[in-house]
Scaffold this active site. Structure first.
Site, PDB file in Angstrom:
ATOM      1  N   THR A  11       0.871  -0.952  -0.088  1.00  0.00           N
ATOM      2  CA  THR A  11      -0.106   0.017  -0.016  1.00  0.00           C
ATOM      3  C   THR A  11       0.899   1.203  -0.191  1.00  0.00           C
ATOM      4  O   THR A  11       0.447   2.311  -0.074  1.00  0.00           O
ATOM      5  CB  THR A  11      -1.103   0.029   1.191  1.00  0.00           C
ATOM      6  OG1 THR A  11      -0.006  -0.221   2.319  1.00  0.00           O
ATOM      7  CG2 THR A  11      -1.931  -1.036   1.196  1.00  0.00           C
ATOM      8  N   GLY A  12       2.338   1.117   0.126  1.00  0.00           N
ATOM      9  CA  GLY A  12       3.076   2.259   0.122  1.00  0.00           C
ATOM     10  C   GLY A  12       3.585   2.872  -1.211  1.00  0.00           C
ATOM     11  O   GLY A  12       3.320   2.151  -2.128  1.00  0.00           O
ATOM     12  N   ARG A  39      -3.437  -2.793   9.598  1.00  0.00           N
ATOM     13  CA  ARG A  39      -4.299  -1.494   9.343  1.00  0.00           C
ATOM     14  C   ARG A  39      -4.965  -1.537   7.940  1.00  0.00           C
ATOM     15  O   ARG A  39      -6.009  -1.080   7.858  1.00  0.00           O
ATOM     16  CB  ARG A  39      -3.248  -0.314   9.507  1.00  0.00           C
ATOM     17  CG  ARG A  39      -3.036   0.313  10.521  1.00  0.00           C
ATOM     18  CD  ARG A  39      -1.887   1.325  10.421  1.00  0.00           C
ATOM     19  NE  ARG A  39      -0.871   1.135   9.765  1.00  0.00           N
ATOM     20  CZ  ARG A  39       0.514   0.748  10.383  1.00  0.00           C
ATOM     21  NH1 ARG A  39       0.350   0.565  11.625  1.00  0.00           N
ATOM     22  NH2 ARG A  39       1.562   0.626   9.538  1.00  0.00           N
ATOM     23  N   CYS A 130      17.954   5.447  -2.299  1.00  0.00           N
ATOM     24  CA  CYS A 130      17.561   5.721  -3.538  1.00  0.00           C
ATOM     25  C   CYS A 130      18.579   6.908  -4.271  1.00  0.00           C
ATOM     26  O   CYS A 130      18.818   6.822  -5.573  1.00  0.00           O
ATOM     27  CB  CYS A 130      16.233   6.764  -3.431  1.00  0.00           C
ATOM     28  SG  CYS A 130      15.949   7.605  -2.097  1.00  0.00           S
ATOM     29  N   GLN A 157      16.575  15.934  -3.185  1.00  0.00           N
ATOM     30  CA  GLN A 157      15.681  14.659  -2.910  1.00  0.00           C
ATOM     31  C   GLN A 157      14.127  15.131  -2.903  1.00  0.00           C
ATOM     32  O   GLN A 157      13.953  15.940  -1.976  1.00  0.00           O
ATOM     33  CB  GLN A 157      16.143  13.970  -1.881  1.00  0.00           C
ATOM     34  CG  GLN A 157      17.608  13.359  -2.170  1.00  0.00           C
ATOM     35  CD  GLN A 157      18.316  12.600  -0.933  1.00  0.00           C
ATOM     36  OE1 GLN A 157      19.438  12.630  -0.585  1.00  0.00           O
ATOM     37  NE2 GLN A 157      17.226  11.396  -0.534  1.00  0.00           N
ATOM     38  N   LYS A 214      25.110   7.035   4.323  1.00  0.00           N
ATOM     39  CA  LYS A 214      24.697   5.819   3.386  1.00  0.00           C
ATOM     40  C   LYS A 214      25.333   5.981   1.949  1.00  0.00           C
ATOM     41  O   LYS A 214      25.865   4.928   1.392  1.00  0.00           O
ATOM     42  CB  LYS A 214      23.191   5.762   3.471  1.00  0.00           C
ATOM     43  CG  LYS A 214      22.412   5.331   4.388  1.00  0.00           C
ATOM     44  CD  LYS A 214      20.894   5.571   4.037  1.00  0.00           C
ATOM     45  CE  LYS A 214      19.938   5.639   5.297  1.00  0.00           C
ATOM     46  NZ  LYS A 214      18.604   6.042   5.014  1.00  0.00           N
ATOM     47  N   ARG A 235      16.287  17.830   1.096  1.00  0.00           N
ATOM     48  CA  ARG A 235      15.168  17.585   0.897  1.00  0.00           C
ATOM     49  C   ARG A 235      14.423  18.930   0.114  1.00  0.00           C
ATOM     50  O   ARG A 235      14.654  20.057   0.475  1.00  0.00           O
ATOM     51  CB  ARG A 235      14.088  17.366   1.906  1.00  0.00           C
ATOM     52  CG  ARG A 235      12.670  16.671   1.656  1.00  0.00           C
ATOM     53  CD  ARG A 235      12.706  15.218   1.221  1.00  0.00           C
ATOM     54  NE  ARG A 235      13.038  14.395   1.979  1.00  0.00           N
ATOM     55  CZ  ARG A 235      13.477  13.121   1.962  1.00  0.00           C
ATOM     56  NH1 ARG A 235      13.495  12.593   0.586  1.00  0.00           N
ATOM     57  NH2 ARG A 235      13.713  12.385   2.738  1.00  0.00           N
ATOM     58  N   HIS A 242      14.687  12.363  -7.799  1.00  0.00           N
ATOM     59  CA  HIS A 242      15.926  13.067  -7.013  1.00  0.00           C
ATOM     60  C   HIS A 242      16.838  13.472  -8.212  1.00  0.00           C
ATOM     61  O   HIS A 242      17.047  12.909  -9.196  1.00  0.00           O
ATOM     62  CB  HIS A 242      16.500  11.961  -6.227  1.00  0.00           C
ATOM     63  CG  HIS A 242      15.671  11.256  -5.205  1.00  0.00           C
ATOM     64  ND1 HIS A 242      14.626  11.928  -4.612  1.00  0.00           N
ATOM     65  CD2 HIS A 242      16.037  10.446  -4.178  1.00  0.00           C
ATOM     66  CE1 HIS A 242      14.195  11.255  -3.683  1.00  0.00           C
ATOM     67  NE2 HIS A 242      14.984  10.349  -3.052  1.00  0.00           N
ATOM     68  N   ASN A 315      13.036   8.245  -8.076  1.00  0.00           N
ATOM     69  CA  ASN A 315      13.496   7.676  -6.923  1.00  0.00           C
ATOM     70  C   ASN A 315      12.651   6.440  -6.457  1.00  0.00           C
ATOM     71  O   ASN A 315      13.000   5.410  -6.060  1.00  0.00           O
ATOM     72  CB  ASN A 315      13.559   8.612  -5.720  1.00  0.00           C
ATOM     73  CG  ASN A 315      12.244   9.334  -5.309  1.00  0.00           C
ATOM     74  OD1 ASN A 315      11.871  10.266  -6.435  1.00  0.00           O
ATOM     75  ND2 ASN A 315      11.541   9.071  -4.365  1.00  0.00           N
TER      76      ASN A 315
HETATM   77  N1  LIG Z   1      10.599   6.127  -1.165  1.00  0.00           N
HETATM   78  C1  LIG Z   1      11.696   6.098  -1.681  1.00  0.00           C
HETATM   79  O1  LIG Z   1      12.065   6.752  -2.592  1.00  0.00           O
HETATM   80  C2  LIG Z   1      12.312   4.776  -1.405  1.00  0.00           C
HETATM   81  C3  LIG Z   1      13.535   4.454  -1.886  1.00  0.00           C
HETATM   82  C4  LIG Z   1      14.546   3.303  -1.575  1.00  0.00           C
HETATM   83  C5  LIG Z   1      14.114   2.792  -0.601  1.00  0.00           C
HETATM   84  N2  LIG Z   1      13.085   2.983   0.308  1.00  0.00           N
HETATM   85  C6  LIG Z   1      12.568   2.170   1.169  1.00  0.00           C
HETATM   86  O2  LIG Z   1      11.344   1.468   1.257  1.00  0.00           O
HETATM   87  C7  LIG Z   1      10.579   1.055   2.371  1.00  0.00           C
HETATM   88  C8  LIG Z   1       9.009   1.838   1.976  1.00  0.00           C
HETATM   89  O3  LIG Z   1       9.078   3.011   1.578  1.00  0.00           O
HETATM   90  P1  LIG Z   1       7.881   4.125   1.025  1.00  0.00           P
HETATM   91  O4  LIG Z   1       8.377   5.203   0.574  1.00  0.00           O
HETATM   92  O5  LIG Z   1       7.027   2.986   0.174  1.00  0.00           O
HETATM   93  O6  LIG Z   1       6.803   4.177   2.319  1.00  0.00           O
HETATM   94  P2  LIG Z   1       5.450   4.248   2.789  1.00  0.00           P
HETATM   95  O7  LIG Z   1       4.855   4.946   1.420  1.00  0.00           O
HETATM   96  O8  LIG Z   1       5.410   5.081   4.000  1.00  0.00           O
HETATM   97  O9  LIG Z   1       4.805   2.704   2.904  1.00  0.00           O
HETATM   98  C9  LIG Z   1       5.147   1.972   3.744  1.00  0.00           C
HETATM   99  C10 LIG Z   1       4.517   0.618   3.676  1.00  0.00           C
HETATM  100  O10 LIG Z   1       4.999  -0.318   4.679  1.00  0.00           O
HETATM  101  C11 LIG Z   1       3.757  -0.868   5.402  1.00  0.00           C
HETATM  102  N3  LIG Z   1       3.968  -1.136   6.653  1.00  0.00           N
HETATM  103  C12 LIG Z   1       4.130  -0.181   7.635  1.00  0.00           C
HETATM  104  N4  LIG Z   1       4.288  -0.972   9.022  1.00  0.00           N
HETATM  105  C13 LIG Z   1       4.193  -2.226   8.631  1.00  0.00           C
HETATM  106  C14 LIG Z   1       3.970  -3.273   9.437  1.00  0.00           C
HETATM  107  N5  LIG Z   1       4.396  -3.209  10.749  1.00  0.00           N
HETATM  108  N6  LIG Z   1       3.888  -4.614   8.626  1.00  0.00           N
HETATM  109  C15 LIG Z   1       3.577  -4.634   7.249  1.00  0.00           C
HETATM  110  N7  LIG Z   1       3.607  -3.556   6.446  1.00  0.00           N
HETATM  111  C16 LIG Z   1       3.810  -2.446   7.161  1.00  0.00           C
HETATM  112  C17 LIG Z   1       2.810   0.104   5.214  1.00  0.00           C
HETATM  113  O11 LIG Z   1       1.744  -0.333   5.251  1.00  0.00           O
HETATM  114  P3  LIG Z   1       0.272   0.065   5.771  1.00  0.00           P
HETATM  115  O12 LIG Z   1      -0.303   0.842   4.627  1.00  0.00           O
HETATM  116  O13 LIG Z   1      -0.626  -0.997   6.418  1.00  0.00           O
HETATM  117  O14 LIG Z   1       0.643   0.989   6.719  1.00  0.00           O
HETATM  118  C18 LIG Z   1       2.868   0.522   3.633  1.00  0.00           C
HETATM  119  O15 LIG Z   1       2.625  -0.305   2.673  1.00  0.00           O
HETATM  120  C19 LIG Z   1      11.418   2.335   3.258  1.00  0.00           C
HETATM  121  O16 LIG Z   1      12.025   1.009   3.746  1.00  0.00           O
HETATM  122  C20 LIG Z   1      12.265   2.961   2.695  1.00  0.00           C
HETATM  123  O17 LIG Z   1      13.287   3.263   3.298  1.00  0.00           O
HETATM  124  C21 LIG Z   1      11.913   4.002  -0.156  1.00  0.00           C
END
Ligand SMILES: NC(=O)c1ccc[n+]([C@@H]2O[C@H](COP(=O)([O-])OP(=O)(O)OC[C@H]3O[C@@H](n4cnc5c(N)ncnc54)[C@H](OP(=O)(O)O)[C@@H]3O)[C@@H](O)[C@H]2O)c1
EC number: 1.2.1.11
Length: 344
Positions: A11-12, A39, A130, A157, A214, A235, A242, A315
């Protein structure tokens, strides 16, 4: 041959892009399972023209799943990736939880594909940060040609790098400014609308931030431990994409024309570099694209063998979901994974 794939964090921001990219690239799936926290249990996400009902990670059994792409943050990954790996499912993790573990390969397929064979130690493969992913795609071919000594990078970013809450905050604050409403700061440390913030992730003792650290550690792990790198991560109020201003010092001479020719041929790179109005890429144009775009390539005469350039990428794609799917493709291409369930 097709694989059962679980997408954790479906969902993220990254998880949704992961589902899009698995579908767009026709990754051979027998089944795709969307997982998130309790959730989101029962909510729906799209996979191509299909709709998947989200299941709860903590109620799911991975024993017949082949690949798990994990993008639910570091804490969730630390708890779940080792357990999932032990069930014989290969985890491709987007968080920083395992990136610096010597028993976990950190992979950008255009840069260090051969390191992937290490994955059998823990059944976990890490996806880089990223900002590092797009940087090393652009640095690798230049390093092969003229050996990089030192890199100075400043990043710009987008808010999607901070998850869906980051995007919501830019949107809400921008609207509040326009209607002269109160601007609330929740996700970022200062207002992001009509502003820039020189702070991503936590501060370390030396004054750098963890995001900056990192970029150093991951470039050394994937490209060459001898490369010196210093970063300032910022940011900016952009939704997706990015950008990076990169200054490179090489051991051997290399001209801007040579660098342009090398990058034009390099995997994952696209050069867009005309010395005229608009003859460069901006993050807006990179959104939804797979390439790492390189513009503004020029010689820097203030150092020996110096070049400066501008590197931009989506990104959520090369910085996260696309790279993870490319890692899964690499596993399949090299015959490093077999489906647990044979096709009927
Ligand atoms: N965004 C980027 O550019 C980027 C780049 C590289 C790496 N990342 C990494 O990718 C990851 C996710 O990033 P995002 O940007 O997609 O974040 P996000 O939009 O906040 O989404 C987070 C996701 O994690 C799920 N989640 C949270 N707590 C959980 C739990 N206890 N059990 C199972 N699922 C859970 C959430 O589900 P719910 O909807 O149920 O809360 C949601 O699907 C992070 O580790 C981030 O560092 C992100």
């Amino acid at each position: 041959m097709s694989f059962k794939v679980a997408v954790v964090g479906a969902t993220g921001n990254v998880g949704r892009e992961m589902l899009n990219i698995l579908d767009e690239r026709g990754f051979p799936v027998s089944e795709v399972v969307a997982l998130a926290s309790r959730r989101s249990q029962g909510t729906e996400v799209s996979f191509g023209d299909r709709t998947l009902k989200v299941k709860a990670l903590d109620q799911y059994d991975f024993s017949d799943t082949d690949i798990c792409v994990m993008s639910a943050g570091g804490n969730v990954s630390k708890e779940w990736s080792p357990k999932i790996g032990k069930q014989g499912c290969v985890v491709i993790d987007n968080s920083s939880a395992f990136r610096y573990d010597q028993d976990v390969p950190l992979i950008v397929p255009e840069v260090n594909p051969d390191a992937i064979s290490l994955f059998t130690r823990k059944n976990i493969i890490a996806n880089p940060n990223c900002s590092t992913a797009q940087l090393v795609v652009a640095l690798k071919p230049l390093h092969d040609a003229a050996t990089i000594k030192r890199v100075v990078v400043a990043t710009y970013q987008s808010v999607s790098g901070a998850g869906k809450e980051g995007m919501d905050e830019l949107f809400t604050q921008t609207r509040a400014v326009f209607v002269a409403d109160q601007v609330d700061v929740k996700k970022f440390t200062k207002r992001i609308a009509f502003n820039v913030i020189p702070h991503i992730d936590v501060f370390l003792d030396d004054g750098f931030t963890k995001e900056e650290w990192k970029m150093v550690a991951e470039t050394k792990k994937m490209l060459d431990p001898k490369i010196k790198l210093t970063a300032t991560c910022v940011r900016v109020p952009v939704f997706i994409g990015h950008s990076e201003a990169v200054n490179i010092e090489f051991e051997k001479p290399i001209t801007a024309d040579e660098a342009r020719d090398i990058l034009r041929e390099a995997p994952g790179c696209q050069v867009l570099d005309k010395r005229e109005n608009g003859g460069y890429i901006t993050p807006l144009e990179s959104a939804g694209e797979d390439a790492t775009f390189i513009s503004r390539i020029r010689e820097d005469s203030t150092v020996d063998n110096g070049l400066s350039m501008w590197v931009v990428s989506d990104n959520l794609r090369k910085g996260a979901a696309l790279n993870a799917v490319q890692i899964a493709e690499l596993l399949v291409e090299r015959g490093l994974i077999q489906p647990k369930k044979k096709a009927a």
